[in-house]
Write a protein that holds these residues in place. Structure first.
Motif, PDB file in Angstrom:
ATOM      1  N   LEU A 165      26.212  24.882 -27.340  1.00 45.82           N
ATOM      2  CA  LEU A 165      24.979  24.145 -27.062  1.00 45.82           C
ATOM      3  C   LEU A 165      24.828  22.937 -27.973  1.00 45.82           C
ATOM      4  CD1 LEU A 165      22.139  26.769 -26.386  1.00 45.82           C
ATOM      5  CD2 LEU A 165      23.047  25.047 -24.813  1.00 45.82           C
ATOM      6  N   SER A 166      25.149  23.107 -29.258  1.00 42.54           N
ATOM      7  CA  SER A 166      24.976  22.006 -30.208  1.00 42.54           C
ATOM      8  C   SER A 166      25.995  20.897 -29.982  1.00 42.54           C
ATOM      9  CB  SER A 166      25.067  22.520 -31.646  1.00 42.54           C
ATOM     10  OG  SER A 166      26.328  23.117 -31.894  1.00 42.54           O
ATOM     11  N   PHE A 167      27.028  21.172 -29.182  1.00 43.07           N
ATOM     12  CA  PHE A 167      27.954  20.115 -28.767  1.00 43.07           C
ATOM     13  C   PHE A 167      27.523  19.527 -27.423  1.00 43.07           C
ATOM     14  CE2 PHE A 167      31.677  18.127 -26.986  1.00 43.07           C
ATOM     15  CZ  PHE A 167      32.324  17.566 -28.090  1.00 43.07           C
ATOM     16  N   ALA A 168      27.162  20.393 -26.486  1.00 44.28           N
ATOM     17  CA  ALA A 168      26.868  19.951 -25.123  1.00 44.28           C
ATOM     18  C   ALA A 168      25.622  19.073 -25.052  1.00 44.28           C
ATOM     19  CB  ALA A 168      26.703  21.165 -24.205  1.00 44.28           C
ATOM     20  N   ILE A 169      24.566  19.434 -25.786  1.00 39.44           N
ATOM     21  CA  ILE A 169      23.318  18.664 -25.708  1.00 39.44           C
ATOM     22  C   ILE A 169      23.494  17.243 -26.246  1.00 39.44           C
ATOM     23  CG2 ILE A 169      20.938  18.539 -26.547  1.00 39.44           C
ATOM     24  CD1 ILE A 169      20.852  21.619 -26.362  1.00 39.44           C
TER      25      ILE A 169
ATOM     26  N   PRO B  54      29.220  18.513 -20.176  1.00 35.89           N
ATOM     27  CA  PRO B  54      28.449  19.424 -21.039  1.00 35.89           C
ATOM     28  C   PRO B  54      28.499  20.886 -20.608  1.00 35.89           C
ATOM     29  CG  PRO B  54      27.240  17.388 -20.779  1.00 35.89           C
ATOM     30  CD  PRO B  54      28.430  17.297 -19.854  1.00 35.89           C
ATOM     31  N   PHE B  55      28.535  21.143 -19.299  1.00 28.94           N
ATOM     32  CA  PHE B  55      28.658  22.526 -18.840  1.00 28.94           C
ATOM     33  C   PHE B  55      29.946  23.149 -19.379  1.00 28.94           C
ATOM     34  CE2 PHE B  55      30.513  25.475 -15.728  1.00 28.94           C
ATOM     35  CZ  PHE B  55      29.542  26.463 -15.731  1.00 28.94           C
TER      36      PHE B  55
ATOM     37  N   LEU C 235      35.161  22.536  -8.426  1.00 31.36           N
ATOM     38  CA  LEU C 235      34.050  23.193  -7.736  1.00 31.36           C
ATOM     39  C   LEU C 235      32.711  22.610  -8.172  1.00 31.36           C
ATOM     40  CD1 LEU C 235      35.265  26.913  -7.874  1.00 31.36           C
ATOM     41  CD2 LEU C 235      35.132  25.451  -5.850  1.00 31.36           C
ATOM     42  N   TYR C 236      32.589  22.308  -9.466  1.00 33.89           N
ATOM     43  CA  TYR C 236      31.344  21.723  -9.980  1.00 33.89           C
ATOM     44  C   TYR C 236      31.100  20.344  -9.360  1.00 33.89           C
ATOM     45  CZ  TYR C 236      27.824  20.257 -13.393  1.00 33.89           C
ATOM     46  OH  TYR C 236      26.667  19.817 -13.984  1.00 33.89           O
ATOM     47  N   VAL C 237      32.163  19.527  -9.277  1.00 30.50           N
ATOM     48  CA  VAL C 237      32.040  18.194  -8.673  1.00 30.50           C
ATOM     49  C   VAL C 237      31.685  18.316  -7.193  1.00 30.50           C
ATOM     50  CG1 VAL C 237      33.312  16.088  -8.080  1.00 30.50           C
ATOM     51  CG2 VAL C 237      33.555  17.091 -10.352  1.00 30.50           C
TER      52      VAL C 237
END
Length: 553
Positions: A231-235, A199-200, A536-538
């Motif tokens: 946002l409307s995709f990630a949420i 989602p990020f 990096l996120y992982v």
């Protein structure tokens, strides 16, 4: 006689890794730097893979040939079959003028090229990724964008960049379902973990897409629309993946995102309308872009006729993606052919797998349940709605086959290369090189998924290839197996834009033949940069944000 894979044939991982990388390097250099035609570059890459497999890794020559042949069959069905039939539908729509009406209707929503990209490349593409995957979204969106007047590089390159965040849940969740089934992950836990990573990037990619197309300043001018889209995709992507399951993640998120953006554009439009159809900076295909023109208003009946073939396509692709439908069609006709001299004759060994096991090589001719068949039927029904007669339909089909002949050959050779590297163990050598990075493993393990997709062209195949190794390495290093299994899939999505078959699909859909190297050079930076950000996120999840690893029931 069973042949056992050897992952370090020279007793020196540096030398073995270098040799394992030779086939991929040969293909990419020929394609990206020597400007060879894609089928020639793929052929040389396959030849290099045979030489390395036979003479460096000791694979019997007949097994190497059979593995390449097996991959070639896979290239024709399902990948080539999808490409052929989606271009067939596009040809039908162009010939009778309905495609032009469709383009006018999209322009009627907004004339701003940046917003058209969000709507078509990101939202519409994500829907087709969720419903079908396997090259369908790039073929559809690149074809529509080129019809709207975008330059070939913009249409192809930006469709590839946009088709990233949805890939892990593509084809009704096939990549993550396969990961769980083949390597023993808990399906809901690993699905939820991917749903806490992607989602990020679903929020980031729309910003990245417009920045790549028009630059930072132009991106900032439409940030409200980009934010709504992301946002409307990630949420929904997070909610569905964590509380429902993997099958409908992309479809629900794409529909919510598309509807949200269209409704938002009814109350908001940018002060400055961006009409340039070319990439900012140097666009070598700029001369082929169509100049912007005022959208033409059409009657409701004309609009319905123009959209009907694509609505039919959406329905057929969705139906063909449903597991019960696939099971039913396979029960009617889906003969399986074990590849003699290859099936159950190659053995994978630890540390890649916990215990030695034999590799299956069974080609299933699932022609009825293949997504491409659903697309073909949709094209035929759409052609009848467009009032084509049967002779014109057949004639157009064979014209399309001739048009994409080199693309089909390229896909066959690419899949032959990818399958041979899997059966010879050279791709596993590359994976092991990443696995030996210790405390940095969360970062490099993510890049393992990236290279897996870049080599095989499929997040599903990458999960099959490296999912077990991710689990073993994570357990040895005291990391969460679900984290690294998810990282393999999440990192892999960023490799989708540089895998050879996706690039061929994009060049074919935009009719920008023999420019695959130009597309590769353009998207490569975006691919590796986004993959490193996922890594990096992982790493932050593993060491800084352990609360993101908690199981939600």
């Amino acid at each position: 006689m069973i042949w056992q894979q050897i992952y370090d044939p020279f007793g020196n991982m540096i030398i073995s890794t270098f040799l394992a990388a030779v086939p991929v390097v040969v293909m990419l250099v020929c394609l990206g730097f020597l400007h060879m035609k894609a089928h020639l570059a793929a052929g040389l890459g396959l030849l290099a893979a045979v030489v390395v497999a036979v003479f460096a890794y000791g694979m019997p020559a007949d097994m190497a040939g059979r593995a390449a042949m097996y991959g070639g069959f896979t290239g024709l069905l399902p990948i080539g079959w999808i490409v052929l039939n989606i271009i067939f539908l596009q040809q039908l729509a162009e010939q009778n003028g309905s495609f032009k009406i469709l383009q006018d209707s999209l322009s009627g929503i907004t004339e701003d090229r940046r917003l058209q990209l969000l709507l078509i490349a990101f939202c519409f593409g994500a829907f087709f990724e969720g419903a079908a995957g396997f090259g369908t979204p790039v073929a559809v969106t690149a074809g529509i964008l080129i019809g709207l007047g975008f330059s070939p590089l913009a249409a192809s390159g930006l469709s590839l960049i946009a088709n990233t965040a949805p890939v892990a849940f593509g084809a009704l969740g096939t990549p993550v379902i396969t990961l769980a089934k083949v390597h023993g992950y808990d399906l809901m836990e690993v699905t939820a973990m991917i749903g806490r990573q992607l989602p990020f990037f679903s929020l980031l990619v729309p910003f990245w897409l417009i920045w790549a197309f028009a630059g930072r300043k132009a991106m900032a001018e439409i940030w409200p629309a980009i934010l709504v889209t992301g946002l409307s995709f990630a949420i929904p992507q997070y909610l569905v993946s964590n509380f429902i399951g993997p099958e409908l993640v992309d479809i629900i998120a794409a529909i919510v995102s598309m509807v949200s953006l269209i409704l938002f554009l009814r109350v908001w439009q940018p002060k400055k309308i961006w009409t340039s159809p070319t990439m900012r900076g140097r666009d070598i295909s700029a001369a082929e872009a169509k100049p912007p023109r005022a959208p033409v208003r059409h009657s409701r009946d004309d609009l319905i006729r123009a959209w009907t073939p694509w609505a039919i396509l959406t329905v057929f692709v969705f139906i063909w993606g449903l597991p019960p439908v696939k099971t039913f069609l396979n029960s009617i006709f889906a003969p399986s052919f074990p590849i003699a001299g290859l099936h159950n004759l190659i053995q994978k060994v630890p540390p890649v797998v916990p215990t030695p096991h034999l590799e299956t090589a069974v080609y299933t001719l699932n022609l009825l349940s293949a997504t491409g068949t659903g697309i073909l039927l949709a094209a035929i029904v759409g052609a009848l709605v467009m009032k084509y007669n049967p002779i014109e339909i057949v004639r157009t089909f064979f014209r399309t086959l001739w048009l994409v002949r080199y693309s089909l050959v390229t896909i066959v050779l690419m899949l032959g290369l990818g399958t041979l590297t899997r059966f010879s163990g050279t791709d596993t050598t590359l994976g092991l090189a990443f696995a030996n990075t210790g405390v940095f493993y969360p970062f490099f393990g993510t890049l393992m998924g990236w290279i897996g997709v870049a080599m095989t062209g499929s997040d599903t195949a990458s999960n099959v290839l490296f999912g077990g190794m991710q689990r073993v390495a994570a357990e040895q290093l005291g990391l969460s197996p679900n984290l690294m299994g998810a990282a393999n899939s999440s990192g892999g999505v960023m490799g989708k834009m540089i895998d050879a078959q996706s690039i061929v699909v994009a060049s074919t859909a935009t009719r920008w033949f023999n420019h695959e190297g130009d597309i590769l050079r353009y998207v490569f930076f975006h691919s590796i940069a986004l993959a490193c950000l996922v890594g990096l996120y992982v790493t932050m999840q593993a060491y800084v944000w352990p609360f993101t690893l908690m199981v939600v029931h």
